[in-house]
Motif scaffolding. Structure first.
Motif, short mmCIF file in Angstrom:
data_model
loop_
_atom_site.label_atom_id
_atom_site.label_comp_id
_atom_site.label_asym_id
_atom_site.label_seq_id
_atom_site.Cartn_x
_atom_site.Cartn_y
_atom_site.Cartn_z
N VAL A 178 0.84 -1.20 0.00
CA VAL A 178 0.00 0.00 0.00
C VAL A 178 0.88 1.26 0.00
N GLY A 179 1.93 1.26 0.83
CA GLY A 179 2.83 2.41 0.89
C GLY A 179 3.54 2.65 -0.42
N ALA A 180 4.01 1.58 -1.05
CA ALA A 180 4.71 1.73 -2.34
C ALA A 180 3.77 2.27 -3.41
N LEU A 181 2.54 1.74 -3.45
CA LEU A 181 1.58 2.20 -4.44
C LEU A 181 1.14 3.64 -4.16
N ALA A 182 0.93 3.98 -2.88
CA ALA A 182 0.52 5.33 -2.52
C ALA A 182 1.60 6.35 -2.86
N SER A 183 2.87 5.97 -2.70
CA SER A 183 3.96 6.90 -3.04
C SER A 183 3.98 7.18 -4.54
N MET A 184 3.67 6.16 -5.35
CA MET A 184 3.59 6.37 -6.80
C MET A 184 2.46 7.32 -7.16
N PHE A 185 1.29 7.14 -6.52
CA PHE A 185 0.16 8.03 -6.78
C PHE A 185 0.48 9.46 -6.34
N ALA A 186 1.22 9.59 -5.22
CA ALA A 186 1.60 10.93 -4.75
C ALA A 186 2.50 11.63 -5.76
N ALA A 187 3.49 10.87 -6.30
CA ALA A 187 4.38 11.45 -7.31
C ALA A 187 3.61 11.79 -8.59
N TRP A 188 2.67 10.91 -8.95
CA TRP A 188 1.86 11.18 -10.15
C TRP A 188 0.97 12.40 -9.93
N PHE A 189 0.38 12.52 -8.74
CA PHE A 189 -0.49 13.65 -8.42
C PHE A 189 0.27 14.97 -8.51
N LYS A 190 1.55 14.95 -8.15
CA LYS A 190 2.39 16.15 -8.24
C LYS A 190 2.92 16.39 -9.65
N GLY A 191 2.67 15.45 -10.56
CA GLY A 191 3.16 15.58 -11.92
C GLY A 191 4.65 15.31 -12.05
N ARG A 192 5.19 14.49 -11.16
CA ARG A 192 6.63 14.25 -11.15
C ARG A 192 7.01 12.80 -11.39
N LEU A 193 6.04 11.97 -11.77
CA LEU A 193 6.34 10.57 -12.02
C LEU A 193 6.81 10.42 -13.47
N THR A 194 8.04 10.85 -13.70
CA THR A 194 8.62 10.78 -15.04
C THR A 194 9.40 9.47 -15.20
N LYS A 195 9.77 9.19 -16.43
CA LYS A 195 10.53 7.97 -16.71
C LYS A 195 11.90 8.02 -16.04
N VAL A 196 12.51 9.21 -16.04
CA VAL A 196 13.83 9.36 -15.42
C VAL A 196 13.76 9.08 -13.92
N VAL A 197 12.75 9.66 -13.26
CA VAL A 197 12.59 9.44 -11.82
C VAL A 197 12.32 7.97 -11.53
N TRP A 198 11.46 7.35 -12.30
CA TRP A 198 11.11 5.95 -12.05
C TRP A 198 12.32 5.04 -12.23
N ASN A 199 13.10 5.27 -13.29
CA ASN A 199 14.30 4.45 -13.51
C ASN A 199 15.29 4.60 -12.36
N ARG A 200 15.46 5.84 -11.90
CA ARG A 200 16.40 6.08 -10.80
C ARG A 200 15.93 5.39 -9.52
#
Length: 441
Positions: free
Chosen positions: A250-272
């Motif tokens: 739940v925490g891992a999924l929620a952190s992804m939604f938080a990054a997406w909500f902020k518009g920062r879930l980019t490919k570069v961030v995800w790869n890093r």
């Protein structure tokens, strides 16, 4: 004598510069083969199978992923801006806000290195620009980041739980109150020190603080996402809706939604994030594997029972005298080794012994896990080879010298030692919360 030979072989091998898990695993497998013949090689294989079947280990990569997602996407920086405005009005307020940031980062990641990286890149430049004393802020960031191995989800407590065969969920709950106690003690020290000498941590100018309440609340909302992620994860767990592993997911999924909500879930961030999660997770899995193999040899030798007979029978020491000697040995080793090396080297001797000592404490192995972790925090900051000292030196600007970093840690090391003494005098600080949660369940 065999146990002593294994320890000396391990220490000599570490001097060659090999990785900790490789040295420990090699000594364990070779000792097993020499003691029990060809069948001894199966000890390492059995340890590997035990590791792969240990279901709670799934929490490790999930929590690490969550922490790196929140930090790499810049959400932690939003949180620091909120602390900056709300705490900046009092002397030392930004340093207190930095401790608050570190507590939140600890609750998102469970690693000291993550808090150190965020503190050194976000908080340190701002504190120096505001005229804070470089020695004090260096100590604040090192002490605050060390909370990452105590406040859940602590990866060090995962390692301890695996070796001590204790439930990780109870260990994490046991670390909550001691972690908050240490953070509060750090804040009290900073406030008192800066009130006595305001030049160490000047308050923000009035023109920067005089903003409408609506603006302050807007900044607070910007930093509230990490809290929502943490409370969603731990709240579901404590209410009994999800298991420990499910809460990590739940925490891992929620952190992804938080990054997406902020518009920062980019490919570069995800790869890093994926690269860092994979590297850290694999490192800890190798360490646990080596520790299991080494511990199996020790169990087979009966070395733990031999040490118990020696200390309790031959030397006639009381249980508390033995415990204090164990902690002193950890503090000495901590000046030269990291936390995982200390745990793996002495855990086969110390942990069974703690379980058999008559200390009059409920859940002694749970309590000792927290005590050991505080000792690791001290080890992280103890010269000459404290882990955080060298991380700080690598990340700090040129004006902060190595001697400044060494000088900065001593007040916080003394506070941690005081916290360790308080926990020994009042073990309920660690044992109360897990007993309440599981008694209620």
């Amino acid at each position: 004598m065999i146990a002593l030979l294994m320890f000396t072989s391990m220490m000599m091998s570490m001097l060659t510069g090999q990785r900790v898990f490789a040295v420990i695993g090699f000594v364990g497998v070779v000792a097993a083969a020499l003691l029990w013949g060809n069948g001894g090689f199966e000890m390492g294989f059995s340890a590997g199978m035990k590791l792969m079947k240990w279901y709670p280990l799934l929490t490790l990569p999930l929590f690490i992923y969550m922490g790196y997602m929140l930090s790499e996407s810049g959400i932690a920086e939003d949180l620091y801006k909120a602390f900056h405005v709300w705490f900046g009005g009092m002397p030392g307020g930004l340093a207190v806000g930095t401790i608050g940031l570190m507590v939140v980062i600890s609750a998102m990641n469970g690693l000291s290195v993550a808090g150190m990286a965020i503190g050194a890149t976000i908080a340190l430049p701002e504190l120096l620009r505001r005229g804070y004393d470089k020695i004090m802020v260096s100590g604040v960031i090192q002490a605050g980041s060390s909370l990452g191995i105590l406040i859940p989800p602590s990866v060090v407590l995962v390692l301890y739980g695996m070796i001590a065969r204790q439930p990780v969920s109870q260990l994490w709950l046991a670390g909550v109150l001691p972690g908050l106690m240490l953070a509060t003690m750090f804040c009290i020290y900073i406030i008192i020190r800066c009130r006595l000498n305001p030049a160490l941590g000047p308050a923000l100018p009035k023109e920067e603080r005089n903003m409408p309440l609506s603006e302050k609340l807007k900044l607070l909302r910007a930093g509230i996402l990490p809290f929502l992620v943490f409370f969603m994860m731990m709240g579901l767990f404590l209410m009994g809706i999800t298991s420990l592993v499910e809460s990590a997911a739940v925490g891992a999924l929620a952190s992804m939604f938080a990054a997406w909500f902020k518009g920062r879930l980019t490919k570069v961030v995800w790869n890093r994030v994926l690269e860092q999660t994979l590297g850290i997770s694999c490192m800890f899995m190798w360490i646990i594997l080596a520790a299991l193999c080494f511990g199996a040899v020790f169990d087979g030798l009966g070395a733990g029972r031999a040490i118990e007979r020696l200390l309790l029978g031959e030397f006639g020491l009381s249980p508390w005298q033995i415990l204090i000697l164990m902690q002193l040995s950890f503090l000495v080793m901590g000046a030269f080794l990291d936390d995982t090396a200390m745990l793996v080297i002495v855990a086969p001797l110390y942990i069974p012994l703690v379980g058999r000592l008559d200390l009059g404490i409920e859940n002694p192995l749970i309590w000792y896990g927290v005590l050991y972790t505080i000792t690791c925090q001290i080890a992280y900051m103890t010269p000459p080879f404290g882990y955080n000292l060298f991380l700080m030196r690598a990340m700090a600007p040129p004006e902060i010298k190595l001697i400044d970093i060494y000088r900065s840690v001593f007040p916080f090391v003394l506070i941690m030692m005081l916290g360790m003494v308080i926990l020994m005098l009042f073990p309920q600080i660690a044992t109360w919360l897990p007993s309440q949660i599981y008694l209620r369940g």
